[in-house]
Design an enzyme around this catalytic site. Structure first.
Site, PDB file in Angstrom:
ATOM      1  N   ILE A  60      14.798 118.943  57.668  1.00 43.05           N
ATOM      2  CA  ILE A  60      13.551 118.718  58.384  1.00 43.05           C
ATOM      3  C   ILE A  60      12.382 118.586  57.411  1.00 43.05           C
ATOM      4  O   ILE A  60      12.386 119.192  56.340  1.00 43.05           O
ATOM      5  CB  ILE A  60      13.306 119.872  59.396  1.00 43.05           C
ATOM      6  CG1 ILE A  60      12.259 119.502  60.443  1.00 43.05           C
ATOM      7  CG2 ILE A  60      12.971 121.181  58.695  1.00 43.05           C
ATOM      8  CD1 ILE A  60      12.252 120.444  61.652  1.00 43.05           C
ATOM      9  N   CYS A  61      11.411 117.759  57.780  1.00 39.59           N
ATOM     10  CA  CYS A  61      10.140 117.656  57.053  1.00 39.59           C
ATOM     11  C   CYS A  61       9.041 117.570  58.115  1.00 39.59           C
ATOM     12  O   CYS A  61       9.230 118.032  59.234  1.00 39.59           O
ATOM     13  CB  CYS A  61      10.129 116.463  56.082  1.00 39.59           C
ATOM     14  SG  CYS A  61      10.176 114.842  56.869  1.00 39.59           S
ATOM     15  N   ARG A  62       7.911 116.979  57.804  1.00 33.08           N
ATOM     16  CA  ARG A  62       6.827 116.930  58.787  1.00 33.08           C
ATOM     17  C   ARG A  62       7.152 115.954  59.919  1.00 33.08           C
ATOM     18  O   ARG A  62       7.002 116.285  61.086  1.00 33.08           O
ATOM     19  CB  ARG A  62       5.496 116.559  58.130  1.00 33.08           C
ATOM     20  CG  ARG A  62       4.327 116.569  59.112  1.00 33.08           C
ATOM     21  CD  ARG A  62       2.977 116.352  58.450  1.00 33.08           C
ATOM     22  NE  ARG A  62       2.942 115.242  57.525  1.00 33.08           N
ATOM     23  CZ  ARG A  62       2.707 113.966  57.866  1.00 33.08           C
ATOM     24  NH1 ARG A  62       2.489 113.651  59.113  1.00 33.08           N
ATOM     25  NH2 ARG A  62       2.695 113.034  56.953  1.00 33.08           N
ATOM     26  N   MET A  88       8.991 118.556  61.909  1.00 28.09           N
ATOM     27  CA  MET A  88       8.300 119.760  62.391  1.00 28.09           C
ATOM     28  C   MET A  88       7.326 119.447  63.522  1.00 28.09           C
ATOM     29  O   MET A  88       7.041 120.309  64.344  1.00 28.09           O
ATOM     30  CB  MET A  88       7.570 120.461  61.241  1.00 28.09           C
ATOM     31  CG  MET A  88       8.478 121.235  60.303  1.00 28.09           C
ATOM     32  SD  MET A  88       9.419 122.568  61.093  1.00 28.09           S
ATOM     33  CE  MET A  88       8.111 123.675  61.632  1.00 28.09           C
TER      34      MET A  88
END
Length: 109
Positions: A60-62, A88
């Site tokens: 996961i990232c932004r 996120m």
């Protein structure tokens, strides 16, 4: 590329957060492993030590771009990995908890 929806993740599923340190400090999923994408290759051993041997690594990232790159790298290494669709932002929008470094409510930046 393997992808997983936030709503399909169960509590306890392994989550790898590849955002940068400032993003992580502002808010992250409790229990996630944090290895920034910019340091990922050098710190790859941390993932192999922490990841479940028979489970999927959910990256996961932004918003999903950086995590897609790391997911592709992991798949090329033979790791069962999936990109968390929407990152996120989707995590928070789904009502999943976001905490800061002290375990208090955090925010996605």
């Amino acid at each position: 590329m393997p992808t997983v929806q936030v709503t399909d993740l169960a509590d306890g599923d392994f989550l790898l957060d590849v955002r940068e340190d400032d993003e992580w400090r502002a808010g992250h999923a409790a229990g996630a492993l944090h290895i920034p994408m910019s340091e990922f290759v050098a710190r790859y051993g941390e993932l192999t030590e922490a990841a479940p041997q028979d489970g999927q690594v959910n990256v996961i990232c932004r918003s999903g771009g950086r995590s897609a790159q790391v997911t592709m790298y992991l798949v090329q290494q033979g790791v069962d990995a999936a990109n968390v669709d929407g990152g996120m932002g989707a995590w928070a929008a789904a009502g999943r908890p976001v905490v800061d470094d002290e375990g208090k409510p955090g925010q996605v930046v």
